[in-house]
Design an enzyme around this catalytic site. Structure first.
Site, PDB file in Angstrom:
ATOM      1  N   HIS A   1       0.867  -1.081  -0.079  1.00  0.00           N
ATOM      2  CA  HIS A   1       0.027  -0.100  -0.004  1.00  0.00           C
ATOM      3  C   HIS A   1       1.026   1.035  -0.089  1.00  0.00           C
ATOM      4  O   HIS A   1       1.701   1.322   0.920  1.00  0.00           O
ATOM      5  CB  HIS A   1      -0.980   0.030   1.337  1.00  0.00           C
ATOM      6  CG  HIS A   1      -2.154  -0.967   1.007  1.00  0.00           C
ATOM      7  ND1 HIS A   1      -3.274  -0.608   1.734  1.00  0.00           N
ATOM      8  CD2 HIS A   1      -2.358  -1.934   0.359  1.00  0.00           C
ATOM      9  CE1 HIS A   1      -4.214  -1.699   1.475  1.00  0.00           C
ATOM     10  NE2 HIS A   1      -3.668  -2.309   0.722  1.00  0.00           N
TER      11      HIS A   1
ATOM     12  N   TYR B   1      -9.321   5.949   7.398  1.00  0.00           N
ATOM     13  CA  TYR B   1      -9.346   6.388   8.506  1.00  0.00           C
ATOM     14  C   TYR B   1     -10.457   7.314   8.761  1.00  0.00           C
ATOM     15  O   TYR B   1     -10.271   8.400   8.269  1.00  0.00           O
ATOM     16  CB  TYR B   1      -7.961   6.862   9.102  1.00  0.00           C
ATOM     17  CG  TYR B   1      -6.931   5.654   9.302  1.00  0.00           C
ATOM     18  CD1 TYR B   1      -6.328   5.141   8.492  1.00  0.00           C
ATOM     19  CD2 TYR B   1      -6.564   5.250  10.747  1.00  0.00           C
ATOM     20  CE1 TYR B   1      -5.302   4.136   8.452  1.00  0.00           C
ATOM     21  CE2 TYR B   1      -5.953   4.242  10.922  1.00  0.00           C
ATOM     22  CZ  TYR B   1      -5.017   3.570   9.911  1.00  0.00           C
ATOM     23  OH  TYR B   1      -4.272   2.557  10.104  1.00  0.00           O
TER      24      TYR B   1
ATOM     25  N   PRO C   1      -4.333   1.016  18.772  1.00  0.00           N
ATOM     26  CA  PRO C   1      -4.014   0.403  17.459  1.00  0.00           C
ATOM     27  C   PRO C   1      -4.188   1.501  16.434  1.00  0.00           C
ATOM     28  O   PRO C   1      -3.826   1.240  15.163  1.00  0.00           O
ATOM     29  CB  PRO C   1      -5.092  -0.501  17.050  1.00  0.00           C
ATOM     30  CG  PRO C   1      -6.098  -0.380  18.169  1.00  0.00           C
ATOM     31  CD  PRO C   1      -5.477   0.238  19.170  1.00  0.00           C
TER      32      PRO C   1
ATOM     33  N   LYS D   1       0.984   0.257  15.034  1.00  0.00           N
ATOM     34  CA  LYS D   1       2.486   0.373  15.295  1.00  0.00           C
ATOM     35  C   LYS D   1       2.688  -0.806  16.337  1.00  0.00           C
ATOM     36  O   LYS D   1       4.072  -1.154  16.315  1.00  0.00           O
ATOM     37  CB  LYS D   1       2.568   1.771  16.447  1.00  0.00           C
ATOM     38  CG  LYS D   1       2.979   2.886  15.409  1.00  0.00           C
ATOM     39  CD  LYS D   1       4.299   2.801  14.794  1.00  0.00           C
ATOM     40  CE  LYS D   1       4.072   3.774  13.542  1.00  0.00           C
ATOM     41  NZ  LYS D   1       3.800   3.052  12.149  1.00  0.00           N
TER      42      LYS D   1
ATOM     43  N   TYR E   1       3.706   6.978   9.986  1.00  0.00           N
ATOM     44  CA  TYR E   1       3.133   5.672   9.598  1.00  0.00           C
ATOM     45  C   TYR E   1       4.006   4.555   9.163  1.00  0.00           C
ATOM     46  O   TYR E   1       3.804   3.396   9.263  1.00  0.00           O
ATOM     47  CB  TYR E   1       1.774   6.229   8.696  1.00  0.00           C
ATOM     48  CG  TYR E   1       0.895   5.098   8.612  1.00  0.00           C
ATOM     49  CD1 TYR E   1      -0.412   5.060   9.547  1.00  0.00           C
ATOM     50  CD2 TYR E   1       0.873   4.066   7.843  1.00  0.00           C
ATOM     51  CE1 TYR E   1      -1.289   4.029   9.374  1.00  0.00           C
ATOM     52  CE2 TYR E   1      -0.073   3.053   7.639  1.00  0.00           C
ATOM     53  CZ  TYR E   1      -1.103   3.257   8.595  1.00  0.00           C
ATOM     54  OH  TYR E   1      -2.317   2.104   8.250  1.00  0.00           O
TER      55      TYR E   1
END
Ligand code: RFL
Ligand code: PHB
Length: 391
Positions: free
Chosen positions: A72, A201, A293, A297, A385
């Site tokens: 991704h 998200y 979450p 990580k 990220y």
């Protein structure tokens, strides 16, 4: 029983550590309290940072990940009915992530360990770590109904948040930093193609939602729910309707529905145990720290810890120097705290905090607008990220 490194726990941390030590010619025994099927089915994380992907490949554990994993290059942030895509490679000089489930990472590492003949005992519960501050630490454990002792040069506590290893560090030498959140995640696994090709998200006035996936035909979705929610209180229809509402966009996004095959609620907490080492006992992964979450990580931190530990043990074997072992806790904690910060920022930016004032709600939106409007702010998210380099 005797070994060089006694490893408690066959989660990602313990399994990868065993593999890395094998590669460095250091023998180890892995003790796992659960059975193999349980460890291989337990649904947890889904996103591997660039550094984790690189380490798994280098350890010879990347073959199926490269075949079946989904690379991704970005995520979508959704708020106020709008979408904003964060392009990782463009912002980080080429870094990205891989969607490949923790269950699959564990299956691959277990298969390699059993193929290469290294001891991995299932149904073997560690009861206590003893003499951690001496040159001959021991792990007392129960296997197939009988108690036994594993004599070691070093013990790696990779036994997760509820394990026993951490308890061997005297309270007087320990500092714990903790934060609980008044909400959790209700997660479902569903037999339906993901409704978007990247993770979404979503910040919504009704609460956070996350669209993720396990494969081209299996979706993984989460909803923010109040702390202590009983999963049975939500019917499948109610879950899908709530996901519809929270993921809605002005441009008419539609969520595909499918058969729900698993449902569970996960609590959220931030937790750091300092130090991560006591004498010859080294804590790694969830045994030492927990993140909510939202930043994806937890698994990646566990991998980072054991890379640092394996390197330090190999250095000790090759040179006789304990310098890297002595630096283990401080080295890991630098990375851990950056992940704590990132996970906290993501969590508080995207969730509805019970009792938040209208002012705080507007600030959340302003933080999201800032990421959507500033390359500098967006780069910070992309770097966090995709992950900091392993120490
Ligand atoms: P693990 O995976 O918990 O593995 C620890 C292993 O130790 C065993 N064990 C013992 N063995 C022998 N003797 C004892 N006394 C033992 N006590 C425990 C356990 O059975 C287990 O096999 O820790 P590790 O290796 O540090 O890996 C960390 C990751 O698993 C964890 O950070 C992430 O999965 C966190 N996490 C999530 N992270 C994400 O990035 N995204 C997620 O969606 C996500 N979902 C989750 C999660 C963690 C959860 N936990 C810990 C309850 C969902 C859940 C439910
Ligand atoms: C998951 O796919 O389980 C997942 C993905 C991203 C997260 C958390 C969980 O931030």
């Amino acid at each position: 029983m005797r070994t060089t490194v006694g490893i408690i726990g066959a989660g990602p941390a313990g399994l990868l550590l065993a593999r890395l030590l094998d590669g460095a010619g250091i023998d180890s025994v892995v003790l796992e309290s659960r059975d193999r099927a349980y460890v291989e089915q337990r649904q947890r994380a889904g996103v591997l940072e660039q550094g984790t992907v690189d380490v798994l490949r280098a350890a010879g554990a990347g073959e199926r990940m490269d075949r079946e994993g989904l690379p991704h290059d970005g995520i979508e942030l959704r708020f106020a009915g709008r979408r904003h895509r964060v392009d990782f490679p463009a912002l980080t000089g080429g870094r990205s992530v891989m969607v490949y489930a923790q269950t699959e990472v564990c299956k691959d590492l277990i298969a390699l360990r059993l193929r290469d003949g290294g001891p991995l005992l299932f149904d073997a519960e560690a009861l206590a770590v003893e003499d951690a501050a001496t040159d001959s630490p021991r792990v007392r454990f129960r296997h197939e109904g009988a108690e036994d002792v594993l004599e070691c040069d070093y013990v790696a506590g990779c036994d997760g948040f509820w394990g026993v290893a951490r308890k061997a560090i005297p309270a007087g030498l320990t500092r714990v930093f903790e934060r609980a959140y008044p909400f959790g995640w209700l997660g479902i696994l569903a037999d339906v193609a993901p409704s978007h090709d990247e993770l979404v998200y979503a910040r919504h006035d009704r609460g956070f939602a996350l669209l993720s996936m396990r494969s081209p035909s299996v979706s993984r979705l989460y909803l923010q729910v109040p702390e202590g929610t009983d999963v049975a209180a939500w019917s499948d229809d109610e879950i899908w309707s709530e996901l519809d509402r929270r993921l809605e966009t002005d441009d008419g996004f539609t969520l595909r529905r499918g058969a729900v095959t698993q449902k569970s609620v996960t609590p959220m907490r931030s937790y750091v145990h300092e130090p991560m080492r006591h004498g010859r006992l080294f804590l790694a992964g969830d045994a030492a720290h927990i993140v909510p979450p939202t930043g994806a990580k937890g698994l990646n931190l566990a991998i980072g810890d054991v890379v640092t530990l394996a390197r330090a043990l190999a250095h000790r074997k090759e040179t006789g120097s304990a310098e890297l072992l002595d630096a283990y806790s401080a080295t890991c904690l630098r990375r851990v705290w950056q992940a704590e910060r990132f996970s906290y920022d993501m969590t508080t930016m995207l969730h509805r905090i019970p009792g938040a004032t209208p002012f705080e709600d507007r600030l959340q939106l302003a933080r999201l607008e800032r990421i959507a409007g500033s390359r500098a702010a967006e780069t910070d998210l992309a770097e966090g990220y995709t992950g900091l380099p392993f120490g």
